[in-house]
Structure formats: C-alpha cells, structure tokens
Design a protein around this motif. Structure first.
Motif, short mmCIF file in Angstrom:
data_model
loop_
_atom_site.label_atom_id
_atom_site.label_comp_id
_atom_site.label_asym_id
_atom_site.label_seq_id
_atom_site.Cartn_x
_atom_site.Cartn_y
_atom_site.Cartn_z
N ARG A 159 41.12 40.25 24.36
CA ARG A 159 41.05 38.83 24.67
C ARG A 159 42.29 38.34 25.39
O ARG A 159 42.54 37.15 25.47
CB ARG A 159 40.82 38.00 23.38
CG ARG A 159 39.65 38.51 22.57
CD ARG A 159 39.51 37.86 21.21
NE ARG A 159 38.97 36.51 21.31
CZ ARG A 159 39.65 35.41 21.01
NH1 ARG A 159 40.91 35.49 20.59
NH2 ARG A 159 39.08 34.23 21.10
N GLN A 160 43.05 39.26 25.97
CA GLN A 160 44.25 38.89 26.72
C GLN A 160 44.01 38.90 28.24
O GLN A 160 44.80 38.32 28.99
CB GLN A 160 45.39 39.87 26.41
CG GLN A 160 45.80 39.88 24.95
CD GLN A 160 46.30 38.54 24.46
OE1 GLN A 160 47.19 37.94 25.07
NE2 GLN A 160 45.72 38.05 23.37
N PHE A 161 42.90 39.54 28.66
CA PHE A 161 42.66 39.70 30.08
C PHE A 161 41.17 39.55 30.37
O PHE A 161 40.32 39.83 29.51
CB PHE A 161 43.13 41.08 30.57
CG PHE A 161 44.57 41.36 30.28
CD1 PHE A 161 45.57 40.85 31.10
CD2 PHE A 161 44.93 42.12 29.18
CE1 PHE A 161 46.91 41.09 30.81
CE2 PHE A 161 46.26 42.37 28.89
CZ PHE A 161 47.25 41.85 29.71
N ILE A 162 40.88 39.11 31.59
CA ILE A 162 39.51 39.19 32.09
C ILE A 162 39.53 39.94 33.41
O ILE A 162 40.58 40.07 34.06
CB ILE A 162 38.87 37.80 32.27
CG1 ILE A 162 39.60 37.00 33.35
CG2 ILE A 162 38.83 37.03 30.95
CD1 ILE A 162 38.83 35.76 33.78
N TYR A 163 38.36 40.44 33.80
CA TYR A 163 38.21 41.19 35.04
C TYR A 163 37.19 40.44 35.90
O TYR A 163 36.12 40.06 35.42
CB TYR A 163 37.74 42.62 34.76
CG TYR A 163 38.66 43.35 33.80
CD1 TYR A 163 39.70 44.14 34.27
CD2 TYR A 163 38.49 43.21 32.41
CE1 TYR A 163 40.56 44.78 33.38
CE2 TYR A 163 39.35 43.85 31.53
CZ TYR A 163 40.38 44.63 32.01
OH TYR A 163 41.23 45.26 31.13
N ALA A 164 37.54 40.21 37.16
CA ALA A 164 36.70 39.41 38.04
C ALA A 164 36.63 40.08 39.41
O ALA A 164 37.46 40.94 39.75
CB ALA A 164 37.26 38.00 38.17
N ALA A 165 35.65 39.69 40.19
CA ALA A 165 35.43 40.28 41.52
C ALA A 165 35.67 39.25 42.60
O ALA A 165 35.62 38.04 42.37
CB ALA A 165 34.00 40.82 41.61
N SER A 166 35.89 39.73 43.82
CA SER A 166 36.01 38.85 44.98
C SER A 166 35.25 39.47 46.16
O SER A 166 34.93 40.67 46.14
CB SER A 166 37.48 38.60 45.34
OG SER A 166 38.19 39.81 45.47
N PRO A 167 34.94 38.68 47.19
CA PRO A 167 34.07 39.17 48.27
C PRO A 167 34.66 40.28 49.13
O PRO A 167 33.96 40.83 49.97
CB PRO A 167 33.84 37.90 49.11
CG PRO A 167 34.05 36.77 48.19
CD PRO A 167 35.16 37.23 47.29
N ASP A 168 35.94 40.60 48.96
CA ASP A 168 36.52 41.70 49.72
C ASP A 168 36.30 43.04 49.04
O ASP A 168 36.91 44.05 49.43
CB ASP A 168 38.02 41.47 49.95
CG ASP A 168 38.80 41.30 48.66
OD1 ASP A 168 38.18 41.23 47.59
OD2 ASP A 168 40.04 41.20 48.73
N GLY A 169 35.40 43.08 48.03
CA GLY A 169 35.07 44.34 47.39
C GLY A 169 36.09 44.79 46.37
O GLY A 169 36.09 45.97 45.97
N THR A 170 36.93 43.88 45.90
CA THR A 170 37.93 44.25 44.91
C THR A 170 37.63 43.64 43.55
O THR A 170 36.97 42.61 43.44
CB THR A 170 39.35 43.82 45.33
OG1 THR A 170 39.40 42.40 45.40
CG2 THR A 170 39.73 44.41 46.67
N ILE A 171 38.14 44.30 42.53
CA ILE A 171 38.14 43.78 41.17
C ILE A 171 39.58 43.54 40.78
O ILE A 171 40.46 44.36 41.08
CB ILE A 171 37.46 44.79 40.22
CG1 ILE A 171 35.98 44.96 40.60
CG2 ILE A 171 37.59 44.35 38.77
CD1 ILE A 171 35.32 46.11 39.92
N GLN A 172 39.83 42.41 40.15
CA GLN A 172 41.18 42.10 39.71
C GLN A 172 41.23 41.85 38.21
O GLN A 172 40.30 41.29 37.64
CB GLN A 172 41.79 40.91 40.44
CG GLN A 172 40.89 39.75 40.68
CD GLN A 172 40.17 39.82 42.01
OE1 GLN A 172 40.69 40.40 42.97
NE2 GLN A 172 39.01 39.23 42.08
N LYS A 173 42.30 42.30 37.60
CA LYS A 173 42.56 42.04 36.20
C LYS A 173 43.46 40.82 36.13
O LYS A 173 44.55 40.80 36.72
CB LYS A 173 43.25 43.24 35.55
CG LYS A 173 43.55 43.09 34.06
CD LYS A 173 44.17 44.36 33.50
CE LYS A 173 44.40 44.28 32.00
NZ LYS A 173 44.94 45.56 31.45
#
Length: 472
Positions: free
Chosen positions: A135-149
């Motif tokens: 519960r300290q981090f979430i993972y999300a996507a963006s349209p450039d094909g990357t996932i970020q923590k």
C-alpha cells in the motif's frame, strides 16, 4: 488544476445512514475486479442496500482528463502527511490522480513528460492502475507504452519501464495486475487495427521495474520484447476488460487474443491461452473451430477476458455474441485445441461482448453476470453448465456485485442497480454516458468515472455516491 466538486442530492433523502458508513470494516480495492481473478464481487459489507441506494448523495468531481477505465481505492493511507481514504485513477492521456474518496479533493497528480504531445490525439490508454500489497506504491500506464511505479504518498516516480517498442501501434487497453511481486501487463492495438503490432504479456519486477519475461501471442517461439515489424504476423491484440486473469492458487495466467492468424504452433489469434506464473511457457490453449472465420469477420474472441468460474471451468465471451464454457483439463497442454466446448450460450442480447463478467459466490452457488450493448443477464453454474437465471434489455459495461446488489453502468448514461438474485431493478442513479468505465462499490460509496476515450477529451468527470449524513 484542482478538481471541482458539484453536489447533487438524489430523491428520497430520509434518515441518516452516516453511522452505518462509519461502522463498516476498512477495505481496499487494489485492482480492477478487486483481485487477480477480476471477480468484481465485493464480499465485504458496503452499507448500501436496496432500501437506501436511492438516497445516496452524488458528488461530481471534474478531472484533468477522461478516465475510460475503473478506479482503485486504498483506505487510510498516508498522503502528504495526512491519512486519507483515497481513489486512484489514470486518464486516457496518462495522468494519474489521487483523490480524497469522500470529498473528491485532489491530493496529487502525476503527469508524464509526453502529455503535451499526446493530449487530444488518438494515442491513448484505458488502463486501470494497480496497488502494491504494501500500500505504499501504485503502478500506472501512459500512452508511450510505459508503466511507472508511483509513491502513494506524493505521486513521485520510482521507476518507468517500456513494454512496447512501438507505442504508436501497440496500445495498453487493459488493467494492470500485481501478483507475488510482479506487475503483469498486456498490449493491444489502436482502433483501425493498423499493423504492425502484436499482443504481449509482459512481466515486470515490482521492486526494480526490470522487464523479466514477455510472452508473444504471435511469433510465440520468440522470447522477449519484439520489434513489431520483425514478426511476419500482426494483430492478436490482448484487450479484454480484465486483461490478464490469474488463478491465485497456482499463479497461472489466462489471456484471450483478438483477430489474427492461428496455426496452433506459433500464432495464436482468436485464442484463449493459459500461461505459467512467469509467462515463460504455455500450459494450455483453446480456439473455436471457426477461428479463421472469426478473424475474417472481425469477431475477436478476445473482446473480453477469460472468466474463472472455479474448479475446472472457464468461460470465454466474444464479439460473435457467444459465451463458451470450457474445461481447463481439456485445453491443457501444447497440442492445439479447437472446438469441443462444454457449452455455448448467447451473450445477454446476442451481440458482441466488450465487458468483463462478474463472478459471485452466493449460498454455495457460483453466479456469473454479464452485460453488453443490448442487455444484462445472470447465470448459475449447475452440474458443469451455465443455467439462465434472469435477463433484461438494459445495456451495460462490466457489472459489479456488492451486498446482493448488481451495479451496471449503461453506456448511454445511468447506473442501474438490480437485486442480483431476481434481476429486479431497484434503482437507476443518474449520470452521464461512458464507454468502458465501470463502478466500484465499497465503504458506503459507489465510485464511477464517466466519458469516452475515443472522444479525445482532456477533461472528465468522476461520480462519487455516498450514504447521506444527517443535517445539523
């Protein structure tokens, strides 16, 4: 820009139910469907009943983008030095927002560096983020094909990893999953099926962001991230509303693919695939006997994700208006499996299924609910078969069950609430139109994004319905 909150009272406000909301057990909703199976059934009390659902208070929160997906929720997390019940959403152009679940206030906003180039264009994402179990981090996507923590506390970036070499062709449509320290993501293509692209299942280390393994639905004899043009075949998108569906008992991963060639060896268009927990090898496969026809007529089998019904049973919908009931044992192994379904039933209105069915365990029975553009329906699993329970002609996106109520968002607008067992409509909560958005229901609240990614808007609306409070 901070969101604007507009409050509208629904009809029938009566006695206060605030005390009910305050007494509810704390709960998270960390990913699409609530768990790695994506059952979309909340087995915890929500405080929302057939008797009070029509009294809920709606807050409309204006957002810096359209959320054509589903929200996630973490209770009592530390954000910028204070405790919040927080909602997290990702917009179609990759902004990820943390919002206070009760007032709708913006707590933080992450904007990827490429946002100015994407905003208003066809380069979008429909991904629902996922929370780390700590519960300290979430993972999300963006349209450039990357996932970020991203850090829950303030949204700062811990790492970013690309899961495609061609983001202008390969799109992320489906929710992220997190299981045993790994982020699971899938790729698809944009409207119009512009080659080259392929469906991939990508496994990332949650701690470091390292891309661990990739399973390719075309050229599946090749490992690692492909340059799309290097594979002779194109398409085979993995774009179902639940993305990868995971059996929590063994970690096996189930995905379904869209239109493309099928040869039963290296090319797996219009197929259901079972992979091992690391996405390193195929454990089972299924394709309809008419897979070539589905490909020719643009009738993707993978317009929805597989549905794990418990035990040996898995269901798979499609754009051809059919839901196929399959045996996991019968599709096991590397030998190609075509046909031999246990049962085939029609989707609620006999049209294409773009949504994810919900699975509910109730009184020792397994229920499945599905909605399409022309209807909503319920089945029970009895003796290895799907038995009709009820059906109507009201459209919907992916259903959500909570406290014996079924919540179904109509794409044309309105959130329909049914008694899950009888199918009787209990209420319709007013809201605007949408596309693939779907609600979550917990902690005395219903949370639903509105809007359509294909309209390429840079503003949007999030609805939060709450149990009313007594006026002073």
């Amino acid at each position: 820009m901070a969101p604007t909150v507009v409050v509208s009272l629904l009809l029938g406000l009566g006695m206060s139910t605030a005390a009910v909301a305050q007494s509810l057990p704390a709960q998270d909703w960390p990913m699409f469907g609530g768990n790695v199976q994506s059952t979309s059934a909340n087995d915890q009390p929500t405080g929302i009943t057939a008797a009070n659902v029509a009294t809920l208070v709606r807050k409309q929160v204006e957002l810096d983008g359209t959320v054509d997906a589903s929200p996630i929720y973490l209770h009592g997390v530390a954000i910028r030095g204070a405790r919040h019940d927080a909602i997290f959403v990702t917009t179609t152009y990759g902004k990820t927002l943390a919002l206070d679940a009760h007032g709708g206030a913006l707590l933080w906003e992450y904007t990827p560096t490429g946002y100015p180039q994407w905003a208003g264009t066809r380069q979008i994402t429909n991904v629902t983020p996922v929370a780390d179990p700590d519960r300290q981090f979430i993972y999300a996507a963006s349209p450039d094909g990357t996932i970020q923590k991203l850090a829950v506390d303030d949204g700062h970036v811990v790492w970013r990893t690309a899961i495609t070499r061609l983001p202008l062709r390969e799109k992320m449509d489906s929710p992220l999953k997190f299981f045993h320290g790994r982020v699971i993501a899938v790729t698809a293509g944009y409207i119009g099926d512009r080659p080259p692209y392929q469906g991939h299942v990508a496994m990332l280390d949650g701690h470091s962001g390292k891309l661990l393994d990739v399973w390719n639905s075309l050229c599946s004899d090749r490992t690692g991230l492909l340059e799309p043009s290097s594979c002779p075949q194109s398409d085979s998108a993995i774009w179902g509303r639940a993305g990868a569906v995971i059996d929590p008992a063994d970690g096996d991963i189930f995905v379904a693919t869209g239109n493309a060639d099928w040869n039963g060896k290296t090319d797996w268009g219009d197929s259901l695939i079972e992979l091992d927990a690391g996405a390193t090898r195929m454990l089972g496969n299924y394709a309809p006997a008419n897979a070539d026809e589905l490909n020719d007529k643009d009738l993707d089998l993978g317009s929805t994700s597989p549905v794990l019904l418990g035990g040996d049973l898995v269901a798979q919908g499609g754009k051809d208006g059919k839901i196929r009931l399959l045996s996991r044992k019968a599709i096991a192994g590397l030998t190609p499996h075509q046909g031999h379904e246990l049962q085939i039933v029609a989707t609620p209105s006999g049209t294409d299924l773009f949504t994810q069915p919900a699975v509910w365990q109730h009184d020792g029975q397994t229920w499945m609910f599905a909605a399409d553009n022309g209807g909503t329906a319920a089945w029970q699993v009895e003796n290895g078969q799907l038995r009709d329970q009820w059906k109507n002609h009201s459209s919907g996106t992916s259903p959500f069950e909570a406290d014996g109520l079924l919540f179904v968002y109509a794409r044309e607008g309105g959130l329909n609430v049914y008694d899950a067992v009888s199918g009787k409509r209990v209420a319709t909560l007013p809201c605007g139109p949408g596309h693939w958005n779907s609600p979550i229901v917990l902690q005395g609240e219903i949370i639903l994004p509105e809007g359509n990614a294909n309209e390429h808007a840079t503003r949007g609306v999030l609805d939060i319905w709450s149990l009313p409070t007594r006026a002073p």
